[in-house]
Write an enzyme that holds these catalytic residues in place. Structure first.
Site, short mmCIF file in Angstrom:
data_model
loop_
_atom_site.label_atom_id
_atom_site.label_comp_id
_atom_site.label_asym_id
_atom_site.label_seq_id
_atom_site.Cartn_x
_atom_site.Cartn_y
_atom_site.Cartn_z
N CYS A 1 38.51 9.28 41.34
CA CYS A 1 37.54 9.02 40.28
C CYS A 1 37.61 7.55 39.88
CB CYS A 1 37.83 9.92 39.08
SG CYS A 1 36.95 9.45 37.57
N GLU A 2 36.49 6.86 39.93
CA GLU A 2 36.51 5.43 39.65
C GLU A 2 36.69 5.11 38.17
OE1 GLU A 2 31.78 4.31 39.32
OE2 GLU A 2 32.73 4.22 41.28
N HIS A 3 36.55 6.11 37.30
CA HIS A 3 36.70 5.86 35.87
C HIS A 3 38.16 5.82 35.43
CE1 HIS A 3 32.48 7.83 35.54
NE2 HIS A 3 32.39 6.55 35.81
N HIS A 4 39.01 6.66 36.04
CA HIS A 4 40.41 6.72 35.63
C HIS A 4 41.38 6.51 36.79
CE1 HIS A 4 38.23 9.19 32.58
NE2 HIS A 4 39.02 8.54 31.76
N GLN B 1 31.59 12.13 41.64
CA GLN B 1 31.21 13.24 42.53
C GLN B 1 29.71 13.26 42.80
OE1 GLN B 1 33.05 17.03 41.64
NE2 GLN B 1 31.34 18.16 42.51
N HIS C 1 38.73 17.95 38.90
CA HIS C 1 39.04 16.56 38.57
C HIS C 1 40.28 16.49 37.70
CE1 HIS C 1 35.07 14.67 39.79
NE2 HIS C 1 34.86 15.96 39.94
N CYS D 1 41.29 14.06 36.05
CA CYS D 1 41.03 13.34 34.80
C CYS D 1 40.57 14.30 33.70
CB CYS D 1 40.00 12.23 35.01
SG CYS D 1 38.38 12.80 35.56
#
Length: 211
Positions: A99-102, A141, A169, A171
């Site tokens: 996941c590119e956010h976390h 995703q 996920h 996260c």
């Protein structure tokens, strides 16, 4: 016998081991960042259990982002001499992405369906490799699902493509809302699957095993 320096061992691992896909990755920069994280959370990067952790994490991220250094189009080449006119589905392709956010992993299954045009088909392993190439990147995703579908649709030019991904996920399961077992389902539907509800329903039934 001469001793190999830690730096030399590091280079040998990257050149000859599983690091063959790491050529464009600055492993030392990643390792420095990991040391800063360890210090930031109050750990001692020099204690025995953590001394090689920065290098291990660097290798891990190079492996998990290997798809950034691959051309997905190389997997969309029709099989010469083989044809098929009916729907093709490869389901339950295991995927793991970041996941590119976390920068936390998400893992799950990818299902790919397409309807050949003029008999053009791919080797089944190519569908799995296509999914793997896009999964091994920093992703969300929704985009991952669409990229697989778009690349297959543009490269093979089938009558229709449908991609469904089901993933958990970390996260969401390990932090924040903390809901283990929650599954995110995304789909991308192109061509005949979008236009014909019955064809789309048939594919979903085959994916779910209820046809």
């Amino acid at each position: 016998m001469s001793k190999i320096s830690p730096a030399s061992k590091r280079e040998a691992t990257v050149e000859n081991g599983s690091g063959r896909d790491h050529a464009a990755v600055d492993l030392e920069k990643i390792a420095r960042g990991v040391r800063l994280i360890l210090e930031g959370i109050g750990e001692d990067p020099q204690r025995p259990g953590l001394q090689r952790t920065p290098e291990r994490v660097a290798d891990m991220y190079a492996e998990l982002t290997a798809g950034m250094r691959e051309d997905p189009q190389q997997h969309v080449i029709p099989l010469p001499g083989d044809t098929h006119e009916e729907m093709v589905i490869l389901k339950d392709i295991s995927i793991a992405s970041i996941c590119e956010h976390h920068l936390a992993p998400f893992v799950g299954k990818c299902h790919i369906a397409y309807i050949p045009k003029n008999g053009r088909i791919l080797g089944l392993s190519k569908l799995a490799r296509l999914a793997e190439t896009f999964a091994r990147r920093l992703q969300v995703q929704e985009r991952l699902t669409q990229e697989i579908a778009d690349t297959l649709y543009q490269g093979l030019k089938p009558l229709g493509v449908m991609v469904v991904i089901e993933a958990e996920h970390t996260c969401m399961t390990l932090r924040g809302v903390k809901k283990p077992g929650a599954i995110t389902v995304t789909s991308a539907v192109l061509g005949g699957f979008r236009k014909d509800q019955r064809t789309r329903a048939e594919a979903m039934a085959l994916i779910k095993g209820s046809y």
